[in-house]
Design an enzyme around this catalytic site. Structure first.
Site, PDB file in Angstrom:
ATOM      1  N   LYS A 198      -6.005  -2.100  -2.101  1.00  0.00           N
ATOM      2  CA  LYS A 198      -5.284  -1.414  -1.025  1.00  0.00           C
ATOM      3  C   LYS A 198      -6.235  -0.970   0.079  1.00  0.00           C
ATOM      4  O   LYS A 198      -5.887  -0.991   1.276  1.00  0.00           O
ATOM      5  CB  LYS A 198      -4.520  -0.220  -1.598  1.00  0.00           C
ATOM      6  CG  LYS A 198      -3.432  -0.634  -2.580  1.00  0.00           C
ATOM      7  CD  LYS A 198      -2.872   0.551  -3.340  1.00  0.00           C
ATOM      8  CE  LYS A 198      -1.810   0.112  -4.348  1.00  0.00           C
ATOM      9  NZ  LYS A 198      -1.328   1.234  -5.180  1.00  0.00           N
TER      10      LYS A 198
ATOM     11  N   VAL B 168       0.841  -1.202   0.000  1.00  0.00           N
ATOM     12  CA  VAL B 168       0.000   0.000   0.000  1.00  0.00           C
ATOM     13  C   VAL B 168       0.869   1.243   0.000  1.00  0.00           C
ATOM     14  O   VAL B 168       1.730   1.410   0.854  1.00  0.00           O
ATOM     15  CB  VAL B 168      -0.924   0.031   1.238  1.00  0.00           C
ATOM     16  CG1 VAL B 168      -1.772   1.304   1.245  1.00  0.00           C
ATOM     17  CG2 VAL B 168      -1.826  -1.193   1.267  1.00  0.00           C
TER      18      VAL B 168
ATOM     19  N   ASP C 197      -7.178  -1.480  -8.285  1.00  0.00           N
ATOM     20  CA  ASP C 197      -5.929  -1.404  -7.518  1.00  0.00           C
ATOM     21  C   ASP C 197      -6.163  -0.680  -6.191  1.00  0.00           C
ATOM     22  O   ASP C 197      -5.732  -1.133  -5.135  1.00  0.00           O
ATOM     23  CB  ASP C 197      -4.858  -0.683  -8.341  1.00  0.00           C
ATOM     24  CG  ASP C 197      -3.565  -0.487  -7.570  1.00  0.00           C
ATOM     25  OD1 ASP C 197      -2.784  -1.442  -7.467  1.00  0.00           O
ATOM     26  OD2 ASP C 197      -3.347   0.636  -7.050  1.00  0.00           O
TER      27      ASP C 197
END
Length: 451
Positions: A216, A143, A212
């Site tokens: 995270k 992250v 994406d």
């Protein structure tokens, strides 16, 4: 007099930890370089020599930006894992990464990974396997690249209660939206520029559709609220529908549009005193004075609200080989120190399970763009519809696009910002607006935060 800064002395070490690296892409190659180049400094910090025993790759002869000893490369990842004390997984994807991580755990190795996609899809089962085996599974690099965010959540804020996490965690989308905001570019042109500069992949779907950021977001929520969240728990909306007109209208109203990952503790509807957590990713209007509004280019930032600490923000490079390698090595050094000093490895902490709440449980504000007929009574009809759904209008701006011709009605663009209301009520209001005979189309619907 020699003014050179002395390097860290190489300590007299009795312990060596064997390190296996899986993957030598942009990040993996930089991790290997640092392990080899800074071996003495890393040894001084950990109390053991970190010996890179091999690098597993699909193609030994593939070109790489970093020159590394050919003898380190192998295509037999399984054999490499079985002989390691520390396994660094930077292959990406679900398989064979998952199988190799499980193999490393079964053989008692500490695992460091930057694989947010795997953690979001299968993180809970990997955490359980690591807990059962008594080994450490670390993933700071999964992250926000180089930003140290996961360790502060699990360590520095472990004595506090986090109530909300809100972050820009995808550099590609932030670059695109920032280009649209600062230059007036259309989405397609900003995406083309991001691709040219290497911020966007050849297939940018995971970035621009929000997948994406959602992966995270699931990881951040899991750590912040001590409950295991997976990708399917995250409401996800990308930026492909954001237009230059949306950006311009937001700027005129004092806002900037960012793709945010938001995890927050909320009351459970119908259960007095009960709390749950909602995790969502979507384009969001932020006031320009909000700290996240000032995050430009491909940078990332995570904004945390906690009961005692108040508001905190972590900012930095969100991607790139060297910055992300920094996060990987931070996990490696931390784990190695524990292995040298003894004691159990630090694993994921789940002290309880809170309900996962859907997007309907959220209280938020909407920004709504409408193409409407320019005629008497339009605004009163819209206001009455909003009131009927229990939604209050904060501001309404009207721009006439053309004058009526031949006695026919003209058209007007309306931009409405609501007060805070239940997501379900706001969504129902938008659906009802579409049925009004004076509305040609709903041109945009975006959420507003930070107000």
């Amino acid at each position: 007099m020699d003014s050179a800064v002395p390097s860290e002395p190489a300590p007299a070490l009795t312990k060596t930890l064997k390190v296996a690296l899986l993957g030598a892409g942009n990040v993996g190659a930089q991790v290997a370089r640092i392990l080899l180049q800074d071996a003495d400094a890393l040894a001084a910090r950990t109390g053991a020599r970190l010996e890179l025993t091999g690098i597993a790759v699909r193609n030994i002869d593939a070109p790489r930006d970093v020159e590394l000893p050919r003898a380190l490369f192998t295509t037999d990842a399984s054999a490499l894992v079985r002989g390691a004390d520390v396994v660094i997984e930077l292959m990406g994807g679900i398989e064979p990464a998952r199988t190799l991580i499980l193999e490393a755990i079964e053989h008692g190795a500490t695992v460091v990974t930057g694989n947010k996609a795997l953690l979001a899809v299968d993180g809970p089962s990997l955490y359980e396997k690591a807990d059962a085996a008594g080994v450490e599974l670390s993933y700071e690099a999964a992250v926000a690249g180089a930003i140290p965010i996961l360790r502060p959540i699990t360590d520095s804020l472990s004595g506090d209660k986090i109530t909300r996490v809100m972050g820009i965690v995808n550099g590609t989308t932030n670059f695109i939206l920032d280009q649209m905001d600062t230059t007036g570019a259309q989405f397609a042109d900003a995406l083309a520029e991001a691709t040219r500069l290497g911020y966007a992949e050849a297939d940018p779907t995971a970035d621009i559709e929000g997948h994406d950021a959602a992966a995270k977001g699931a990881i951040l929520a899991s750590l912040a609220f001590h409950t295991r969240f997976a990708l399917e728990d995250v409401h996800c909306q990308g930026i492909t529908a954001v237009t230059a007109d949306d950006i311009a209208a937001a700027k005129e109203a004092g806002y900037v549009i960012k793709l945010l990952a938001i995890a927050e503790k909320l009351a459970v509807p119908g259960r007095e005193g009960a709390a749950g957590v909602s995790v969502r990713v979507h384009p969001t209007l932020l006031p320009r004075e909000h700290p996240l509004a000032a995050v430009h280019g491909a940078f990332n930032a995570v904004f945390i609200e906690a009961e005692s600490a108040g508001e905190l923000m972590f900012y930095g490079q969100g991607a790139g080989g060297t910055p992300t390698a920094s996060a990987v090595l931070g996990d490696v050094v931390s784990a190695a120190r524990r292995m040298v000093l003894g004691g159990p490895g630090r694993t994921e902490t789940t002290t309880g399970v809170v309900p996962v709440l859907g997007i309907d449980a959220v209280q938020t504000r909407y920004y709504i763009g409408l193409d409407a007929a320019d005629q008497p009574g339009v605004l009163s009809k819209i206001a009455a519809l909003f009131a009927g759904h229990g939604v209050s209008i904060e501001t309404m701006r009207q721009t006439v696009h053309r004058e009526p011709g031949d006695g026919g009605p003209g058209t007007a663009e309306l931009r409405i910002v609501t007060h805070r209301a239940a997501e379900a009520s706001l969504a129902a209001t938008v659906e009802a607006i579409k049925g009004l005979d004076v509305i040609n189309s709903v041109t945009s619907v975006l959420r507003v935060e930070g107000v």
